[in-house]
Design a protein around this motif. Structure first.
Motif, PDB file in Angstrom:
ATOM      1  N   ASP A 157       0.815  -1.222   0.000  1.00  0.00           N
ATOM      2  CA  ASP A 157       0.000   0.000   0.000  1.00  0.00           C
ATOM      3  C   ASP A 157       0.848   1.272   0.000  1.00  0.00           C
ATOM      4  O   ASP A 157       0.333   2.375   0.158  1.00  0.00           O
ATOM      5  CB  ASP A 157      -0.940   0.014   1.223  1.00  0.00           C
ATOM      6  N   THR A 158       2.147   1.136  -0.169  1.00  0.00           N
ATOM      7  CA  THR A 158       3.018   2.314  -0.187  1.00  0.00           C
ATOM      8  C   THR A 158       2.619   3.222  -1.358  1.00  0.00           C
ATOM      9  O   THR A 158       2.445   2.768  -2.489  1.00  0.00           O
ATOM     10  CB  THR A 158       4.493   1.895  -0.343  1.00  0.00           C
ATOM     11  N   ASN A 159       2.471   4.503  -1.061  1.00  0.00           N
ATOM     12  CA  ASN A 159       2.123   5.496  -2.085  1.00  0.00           C
ATOM     13  C   ASN A 159       3.424   6.062  -2.634  1.00  0.00           C
ATOM     14  O   ASN A 159       4.052   6.950  -2.049  1.00  0.00           O
ATOM     15  CB  ASN A 159       1.249   6.603  -1.492  1.00  0.00           C
ATOM     16  N   PHE A 160       3.847   5.550  -3.781  1.00  0.00           N
ATOM     17  CA  PHE A 160       5.115   5.967  -4.368  1.00  0.00           C
ATOM     18  C   PHE A 160       5.065   7.386  -4.945  1.00  0.00           C
ATOM     19  O   PHE A 160       6.093   8.051  -5.050  1.00  0.00           O
ATOM     20  CB  PHE A 160       5.562   4.957  -5.436  1.00  0.00           C
ATOM     21  N   VAL A 161       3.864   7.861  -5.282  1.00  0.00           N
ATOM     22  CA  VAL A 161       3.719   9.244  -5.768  1.00  0.00           C
ATOM     23  C   VAL A 161       4.104  10.201  -4.659  1.00  0.00           C
ATOM     24  O   VAL A 161       4.852  11.167  -4.882  1.00  0.00           O
ATOM     25  CB  VAL A 161       2.272   9.504  -6.269  1.00  0.00           C
ATOM     26  N   THR A 162       3.628   9.919  -3.442  1.00  0.00           N
ATOM     27  CA  THR A 162       3.968  10.779  -2.309  1.00  0.00           C
ATOM     28  C   THR A 162       5.469  10.763  -2.076  1.00  0.00           C
ATOM     29  O   THR A 162       6.087  11.830  -1.833  1.00  0.00           O
ATOM     30  CB  THR A 162       3.215  10.297  -1.045  1.00  0.00           C
ATOM     31  N   THR A 163       6.059   9.598  -2.187  1.00  0.00           N
ATOM     32  CA  THR A 163       7.504   9.477  -1.999  1.00  0.00           C
ATOM     33  C   THR A 163       8.246  10.280  -3.076  1.00  0.00           C
ATOM     34  O   THR A 163       9.207  10.999  -2.791  1.00  0.00           O
ATOM     35  CB  THR A 163       7.942   7.992  -2.053  1.00  0.00           C
TER      36      THR A 163
END
Length: 169
Positions: A157-163
């Motif tokens: 569920d990691t949001n890579f866009v936020t990263t």
């Protein structure tokens, strides 16, 4: 403390009592020999002699003979040596060169943790594995996160866009 003579007399009495019991059994004065499968039930020596007579009769009438060269039948049997060899062969066939640590049922049971429900335990354990042949395994969110962590891919569920956006600042 009892005197030595008292102890010796007690021992002599006990030995004599046991000898009398054995003498009674051998001479036929015992209370109950009904368990004997002979017609003579009042005297153990006579019952043994009756058995010997029966065995002699079977032998003289061409009764069962020992013949290791053929299979056992109503008139032939194997020697104890051949029987022992056959039992050993059967055991070896079952064991099939199993290591000494696993060549008895007790050792096999210990190897599986003495689990009387081993098949059920293994089935449950297999059901708790991540499958690769279906996408619909029905894992809970916690199970999915654990599987991803164990596979080294992190939280699904990691949001890579936020990263990525945080990296632009």
């Amino acid at each position: 403390m009892a005197a030595l003579i008292t102890r010796v007399l007690d021992l002599a009495t006990r030995i004599a009592t046991q000898c009398k019991s054995i003498k009674t059994l051998i001479n036929g004065n015992t209370a109950d020999l009904s368990g004997l499968n002979t017609t003579i039930k009042t005297n153990l020596v006579a019952a043994l002699n009756e058995l010997k007579t029966e065995l002699d009769s079977v032998a003289s009438a061409g009764g069962a003979t020992i013949n290791d060269a053929s299979n056992a039948s109503a008139t032939q049997t194997w020697s104890i040596n051949r029987i022992t060899v056959k039992i050993t062969e059967a055991m070896n066939a079952v064991l099939n060169n199993a290591p000494a640590a696993l060549d008895t049922l007790d050792e096999l049971a210990a190897a599986i943790g003495d689990d009387a429900n081993f098949a059920g335990t293994i089935t449950t354990a297999l059901g708790n594995r991540v499958r690769h042949d279906t996408a619909a395994q029905g894992l809970t969110d916690v199970q999915k996160q654990n599987a991803c962590a164990n596979l080294g891919i992190g939280n699904p569920d990691t949001n890579f866009v936020t990263t990525f956006e945080a990296g632009l600042v």
